[in-house]
Design a protein around this motif. Sequence first.
Motif, mmCIF file in Angstrom:
data_model
loop_
_atom_site.group_PDB
_atom_site.id
_atom_site.type_symbol
_atom_site.label_atom_id
_atom_site.label_comp_id
_atom_site.label_asym_id
_atom_site.label_seq_id
_atom_site.Cartn_x
_atom_site.Cartn_y
_atom_site.Cartn_z
ATOM 1 N N ILE A 2 27.750 44.000 43.957
ATOM 2 C CA ILE A 2 28.764 43.124 42.994
ATOM 3 C C ILE A 2 28.323 42.418 42.067
ATOM 4 N N GLY A 3 27.162 42.551 41.822
ATOM 5 C CA GLY A 3 26.192 41.751 40.919
ATOM 6 C C GLY A 3 26.226 40.136 41.454
ATOM 7 N N PHE A 4 26.513 39.244 40.293
ATOM 8 C CA PHE A 4 26.509 37.804 40.779
ATOM 9 C C PHE A 4 27.989 37.084 40.702
ATOM 10 N N VAL A 5 28.790 38.001 41.155
ATOM 11 C CA VAL A 5 30.372 37.399 41.028
ATOM 12 C C VAL A 5 30.589 36.598 42.685
ATOM 13 N N GLY A 6 31.524 36.235 42.814
ATOM 14 C CA GLY A 6 31.714 35.503 44.206
ATOM 15 C C GLY A 6 31.742 36.118 45.097
ATOM 16 N N GLU A 51 35.066 36.281 47.325
ATOM 17 C CA GLU A 51 36.143 36.877 46.606
ATOM 18 C C GLU A 51 36.069 38.175 46.622
ATOM 19 N N ALA A 52 34.883 38.875 46.381
ATOM 20 C CA ALA A 52 34.655 40.273 46.550
ATOM 21 C C ALA A 52 34.917 40.853 47.923
ATOM 22 N N THR A 53 34.215 39.983 49.004
ATOM 23 C CA THR A 53 34.560 40.414 50.350
ATOM 24 C C THR A 53 36.387 40.569 50.780
ATOM 25 N N SER A 54 36.845 39.476 50.268
ATOM 26 C CA SER A 54 38.231 39.542 50.430
ATOM 27 C C SER A 54 38.832 40.735 49.797
ATOM 28 N N VAL A 55 38.550 40.907 48.517
ATOM 29 C CA VAL A 55 39.123 42.234 47.838
ATOM 30 C C VAL A 55 38.854 43.657 48.598
ATOM 31 N N LEU A 56 37.550 43.559 49.075
ATOM 32 C CA LEU A 56 37.177 44.926 49.547
ATOM 33 C C LEU A 56 37.756 45.090 51.090
ATOM 34 N N PRO A 62 37.669 50.498 59.852
ATOM 35 C CA PRO A 62 36.817 50.097 59.018
ATOM 36 C C PRO A 62 36.484 48.600 58.915
ATOM 37 N N GLN A 63 35.263 48.452 58.484
ATOM 38 C CA GLN A 63 34.804 46.936 58.530
ATOM 39 C C GLN A 63 34.201 46.687 57.328
ATOM 40 N N VAL A 64 34.035 45.341 56.578
ATOM 41 C CA VAL A 64 33.521 44.891 55.709
ATOM 42 C C VAL A 64 32.445 43.957 56.218
ATOM 43 N N LEU A 65 31.032 44.380 56.582
ATOM 44 C CA LEU A 65 30.305 43.637 57.163
ATOM 45 C C LEU A 65 29.558 42.311 56.271
ATOM 46 N N GLY A 66 29.680 42.335 54.982
ATOM 47 C CA GLY A 66 29.020 41.206 54.202
ATOM 48 C C GLY A 66 27.970 41.872 53.386
ATOM 49 N N VAL A 67 27.377 40.820 53.134
ATOM 50 C CA VAL A 67 26.112 41.002 52.119
ATOM 51 C C VAL A 67 24.902 41.789 52.927
ATOM 52 N N GLU A 68 24.791 42.760 52.539
ATOM 53 C CA GLU A 68 23.689 43.611 53.209
ATOM 54 C C GLU A 68 22.196 43.419 52.285
ATOM 55 N N ASN A 69 22.272 43.121 51.019
ATOM 56 C CA ASN A 69 20.872 42.989 50.334
ATOM 57 C C ASN A 69 21.223 42.112 48.978
ATOM 58 N N ILE A 70 20.183 41.491 48.692
ATOM 59 C CA ILE A 70 20.159 40.897 47.513
ATOM 60 C C ILE A 70 19.036 41.319 46.370
ATOM 61 N N SER A 71 19.172 41.608 45.229
ATOM 62 C CA SER A 71 18.102 41.893 44.384
ATOM 63 C C SER A 71 18.273 41.397 43.200
ATOM 64 N N VAL A 72 17.377 41.354 41.998
ATOM 65 C CA VAL A 72 17.715 40.827 40.646
ATOM 66 C C VAL A 72 18.927 41.299 40.013
ATOM 67 N N GLY A 76 21.711 41.448 41.686
ATOM 68 C CA GLY A 76 22.849 40.955 42.364
ATOM 69 C C GLY A 76 23.019 41.047 43.814
ATOM 70 N N ALA A 77 24.166 40.871 44.586
ATOM 71 C CA ALA A 77 24.353 41.041 45.795
ATOM 72 C C ALA A 77 25.207 42.559 45.898
ATOM 73 N N VAL A 78 24.725 43.056 47.309
ATOM 74 C CA VAL A 78 25.463 44.338 47.915
ATOM 75 C C VAL A 78 26.074 44.032 49.144
ATOM 76 N N ILE A 79 27.197 44.392 49.313
ATOM 77 C CA ILE A 79 28.097 44.290 50.193
ATOM 78 C C ILE A 79 28.228 45.590 50.970
ATOM 79 N N ARG A 80 28.176 45.885 52.252
ATOM 80 C CA ARG A 80 28.360 46.926 52.868
ATOM 81 C C ARG A 80 29.513 46.922 53.577
ATOM 82 N N THR A 81 30.262 48.205 53.647
ATOM 83 C CA THR A 81 31.370 48.777 54.153
ATOM 84 C C THR A 81 31.178 49.795 55.236
#
Length: 339
Positions: free
Chosen positions: A236-240, A243-248, A269-279, A281-286
């Motif tokens: 999701i890059g560096f967006v909120g 907000e992204a978790t709610s949409v997913l 299915p479940q959206v677990l949340g942020v799985e990884n952070i890199s240069v 941005g963030a990565v959300i795992r589902t």
Amino acid sequence: MLSVFAPDPSETPSVACMEDKICKGVYELSDSQWLADGGYYLLIKPIRVIIIIIVAMIARALLNHTINKIVARTAQGRVPTMLRPIREKIPTSVVTATTVFPERRRQRAEAIGSVLKSMVTVGVFSVAFLIVLSEFAINVGPLIASLGIAGVALGFGAQSLVKDLIAGLFMLLEDQYGVGDVIDTGEAVGVVESVGLRTVTIRDGRGVIWYVRNGEIIRIGNKSQGWATVMIDVPIGFVGVEEATSVLRQAVDAFAHDPEWSADFVEPPQVLGVENISVDGAVIRTVCKTSADRQWDLQREMRRRLTEALEASGIAAQMQAARMLRASVPADEPAAKNA
């Protein structure tokens, strides 16, 4: 002239005849060595051989009948617990997700039954053959010793073949994989097209057929048994993040309640949340749990829906704008500001 061909009553039958009760009885009644020996070798011996063969055939038929009954019970799922594969001894709460299909069970039972019947046939008639040889006063001791030596030599010379056959037999007994399963043997990953005692035939995603010897398989992964977990990482890059978790979450909830796909989910299915952070941005795992045979279709559909949800909510545009902004900033601008 008749006296020339008449049997000499002073002669005694052969030792083998005298050791046989029937032959000895005939000699005692007739006092004829010719009649006793002739009846022994022309009548008694053939009858005994026929009886041995008939008994062997009856024993083979009874054993095959027993094997057929066991195979039929196994194909119907009525098999003793100690003979079931480990994965069939699971709690009833997850039976639906790990059910062995009747056709798959039937094929496995018939394959094992065929191997057992072949072993019974070889064993019973081998014993009958040795007994027949002993009936003709042939010493089977050296023959058995020679066969033992030949078996040892064959075992040393064909170790790989014996290893493949034993591994294939245990593969069938444990029901590790079957035709139609997607398996991972290390170098070869694909769909099982045929299963044998010596080799397994696998067709990979490019259409290449792999012939893998059962004895060379050290570890194997079966992607088609029971249930599977689908994991999708969405950058999701560096967006909120909220907000992204709610949409997913809204997207996966709608997907889980879709009548066309709802039956394929073992668990919601479940959206677990942020799985990884890199240069970047963030990565959300589902994640979601589904049946093994539907995991790939469900995974593609979920990716599509998550992508459309991010695009419809405007998050995709925000991610694209952030990337363009970062790309337009000169690399030496921070250093110039600090100066």
